[in-house]
Write a protein that holds these residues in place. Structure first.
Motif, short mmCIF file in Angstrom:
data_model
loop_
_atom_site.label_atom_id
_atom_site.label_comp_id
_atom_site.label_asym_id
_atom_site.label_seq_id
_atom_site.Cartn_x
_atom_site.Cartn_y
_atom_site.Cartn_z
N PRO A 1 9.92 -8.22 3.26
CA PRO A 1 8.48 -8.06 3.47
C PRO A 1 7.89 -6.97 2.59
CG PRO A 1 9.72 -7.19 5.34
CD PRO A 1 10.71 -7.83 4.43
N VAL A 2 6.73 -7.25 2.03
CA VAL A 2 6.06 -6.29 1.16
C VAL A 2 4.59 -6.20 1.55
CG1 VAL A 2 5.71 -8.07 -0.61
CG2 VAL A 2 5.50 -5.66 -1.24
N ASP B 1 4.39 -16.59 9.97
CA ASP B 1 4.61 -17.97 9.52
C ASP B 1 5.37 -18.02 8.21
OD1 ASP B 1 2.32 -16.76 8.52
OD2 ASP B 1 1.20 -18.62 8.29
N PHE B 2 5.22 -17.01 7.34
CA PHE B 2 6.00 -16.97 6.10
C PHE B 2 7.48 -16.74 6.43
CE2 PHE B 2 2.12 -14.96 3.74
CZ PHE B 2 1.40 -16.11 3.98
N ALA B 3 7.74 -15.77 7.31
CA ALA B 3 9.12 -15.47 7.69
C ALA B 3 9.78 -16.67 8.35
CB ALA B 3 9.15 -14.26 8.63
N THR C 1 5.95 -12.66 -4.61
CA THR C 1 4.55 -13.08 -4.53
C THR C 1 3.81 -12.21 -3.53
OG1 THR C 1 3.07 -15.00 -4.27
CG2 THR C 1 4.82 -14.76 -2.64
N TYR C 2 2.49 -12.24 -3.63
CA TYR C 2 1.63 -11.67 -2.60
C TYR C 2 0.39 -12.53 -2.53
CZ TYR C 2 -0.47 -8.39 0.58
OH TYR C 2 -1.02 -7.83 1.71
N GLY C 3 0.22 -13.22 -1.41
CA GLY C 3 -0.91 -14.13 -1.28
C GLY C 3 -0.81 -14.90 0.02
N SER C 4 -1.38 -16.09 0.04
CA SER C 4 -1.44 -16.92 1.24
C SER C 4 -0.25 -17.86 1.31
CB SER C 4 -2.74 -17.72 1.24
OG SER C 4 -2.70 -18.68 0.19
N ARG C 5 -0.28 -18.77 2.30
CA ARG C 5 0.80 -19.74 2.45
C ARG C 5 0.97 -20.57 1.18
NH1 ARG C 5 3.42 -22.38 6.72
NH2 ARG C 5 5.01 -23.75 5.79
N GLY C 6 -0.13 -20.84 0.48
CA GLY C 6 -0.04 -21.61 -0.74
C GLY C 6 0.71 -20.91 -1.85
N ASP C 7 0.87 -19.58 -1.74
CA ASP C 7 1.66 -18.83 -2.72
C ASP C 7 3.12 -18.75 -2.31
OD1 ASP C 7 -0.47 -17.76 -4.60
OD2 ASP C 7 -1.24 -17.02 -2.69
N ALA D 1 7.53 -11.20 -0.12
CA ALA D 1 6.24 -11.79 0.25
C ALA D 1 5.66 -10.99 1.42
CB ALA D 1 6.42 -13.26 0.65
N PRO D 2 4.39 -11.20 1.74
CA PRO D 2 3.79 -10.48 2.88
C PRO D 2 4.55 -10.74 4.18
CG PRO D 2 2.10 -11.54 1.55
CD PRO D 2 3.41 -12.05 1.05
N PRO D 3 4.43 -9.84 5.15
CA PRO D 3 5.24 -9.92 6.37
C PRO D 3 4.67 -10.83 7.46
CG PRO D 3 3.93 -7.92 6.40
CD PRO D 3 3.66 -8.58 5.07
#
Length: 400
Positions: free
Chosen positions: A54-55, A40-42, A7-13, A35-37
């Protein structure tokens, strides 16, 4: 079995992929997430011991940059190139790829899967990207639809044309460079014949069309409530249920005044408030003890203990509040958020705020509708019907 979730997007993604990843791992699959680096996602993925690949750039930084719409093709070209580079490596040896997020990112990830010969599934967390004669598509920034075109089918034709104009050149440049044939319809390439719709069928029923064989799995979430911070627990125990106010990944310009407006509107109804900082950086404007500011907390643990939820209308936040039986006030900002605001209002489980910038008067009025006894009763009743375990259903489909 090895599965890559991209995915690439916000926390909702990202959050829905947490639920799917855990359900896949329970079935013996190896899982990783592209997902983005963002930190909070990590951190969230680390909590469930799922590796993050991370992408690209930080999604938060990209959101705050807010470039002019004219730069959308250039931004998309970078996103697509990053997908080919990073997802191309991460997907090697996988048995399946699940692609979601913004359209150019999904187009890149699906092209990578095609090049590697890996089966892939396209997933959306809201149905406004799925062509239907019953509704209009979302307009791209800087590409409004002509006011004289009102027929949904004609608008969907324009949507496909705009997607090609915005993303086609960048996608096909990467495809041909990697030995793949160009595509003449970017949207069709992303959706395929059987896209998955990961939303709750009670909150968001899909009406079948002749054009697509949509598979509605139910919403993806992980039903294991994490402990709330001690300070928040103490605040909740010290009085009646408060009203939660948070806008997730939305920057919300003028956030200092927004926090003041929100707290005053909540106080006008005799309630305490929990403010979520989010990407807007909300914080209490005074030091009164009827307001508590939090960082990231588990919404599943919190929403069942509040009087109402005021939020931006993200798909995940809307669904979590609905499952918790909390009446909602949706203050939509962009993309699919007006759709979720309309769904909440149509179901009678909350109020749709009129526009993205709340005033004291407008927010107090919306809260009045959400806190009305009938709304509270309908929200509680819907909670008993919503909550299909879509992550389990999706994991079973992938592993079958």
């Amino acid at each position: 079995m090895r599965v890559l979730l991209s995915t690439y997007g916000s926390r909702g993604d990202v959050e829905p992929l947490v639920g799917l990843a855990v359900r896949l791992r329970e079935r013996g699959a190896g899982v990783r997430v592209c997902a983005p680096p963002d930190e909070d996602f990590a951190r969230r993925l680390a909590e469930v011991d799922v590796p993050l690949v991370p992408v690209g750039r930080s999604a938060r930084a990209l959101t705050r940059a807010a470039p002019p719409p004219s730069s959308l093709p250039e931004r998309a070209a970078l996103v697509i190139a990053e997908q080919f580079e990073t997802v191309g490596e991460a997907a090697r040896g996988c048995d399946a790829v699940v692609a979601t997020g913004m359209l150019p990112a999904a187009a890149g990830a699906l092209s990578v899967a095609e090049r590697l010969g890996v089966p892939a599934v396209s997933v959306t967390f809201q149905q406004l990207t799925l062509p239907s004669p019953r509704r209009r598509p979302l307009a791209y920034p800087g590409r409004p639809f002509p006011p004289d075109v009102t027929d949904p089918r004609a608008l969907w034709d324009l949507d496909a044309r705009y997607a090609n104009e915005l993303f086609g050149a960048a996608l096909n440049s990467q495809r041909t460079a990697h030995g793949l044939p160009p595509v003449d319809d970017v949207r069709a390439h992303v959706l395929g014949e059987r896209p998955w719709l990961a939303t709750d069928p009670v909150l968001d029923p899909w009406e079948p069309t002749e054009e697509l064989g949509v598979v509605q799995t139910g919403a993806w979430f992980l039903p294991n409530r994490r402990p709330l911070p001690e300070g928040l627990e103490a605040f909740l125990a010290a009085g009646p249920p408060p009203v939660y106010v948070g806008f997730g990944s939305m920057p919300m310009h003028g956030s200092a005044d927004l926090a003041r407006v929100a707290v005053e509107a909540v106080r006008a109804h005799g309630h305490r408030a929990v403010l979520s900082r989010g990407w807007a950086g909300l914080t209490a404007a005074d030091d009164r003890d009827d307001c508590f500011t939090v960082g990231e907390v588990d919404h599943q643990s919190l929403f069942g203990r509040v009087a109402a939820v005021v939020h931006h209308g993200g798909a995940g936040t809307t669904a979590t509040a609905a499952r918790a039986g909390a009446p909602q006030v949706v203050v939509p900002q962009a993309a699919d958020q007006p759709y979720w605001a309309d769904r909440v209002a149509a179901l009678g489980i909350g109020a749709a705020h009129p526009g993205p910038v709340p005033t004291y008067e407008s927010l107090a009025a919306a809260l009045g509708r959400a806190l009305a006894p009938g709304t509270v009763a309908r929200a509680a009743a819907l909670a008993g019907r919503a909550g299909t375990d879509g992550a389990t259903a999706a994991a079973e489909l992938l592993c079958s």
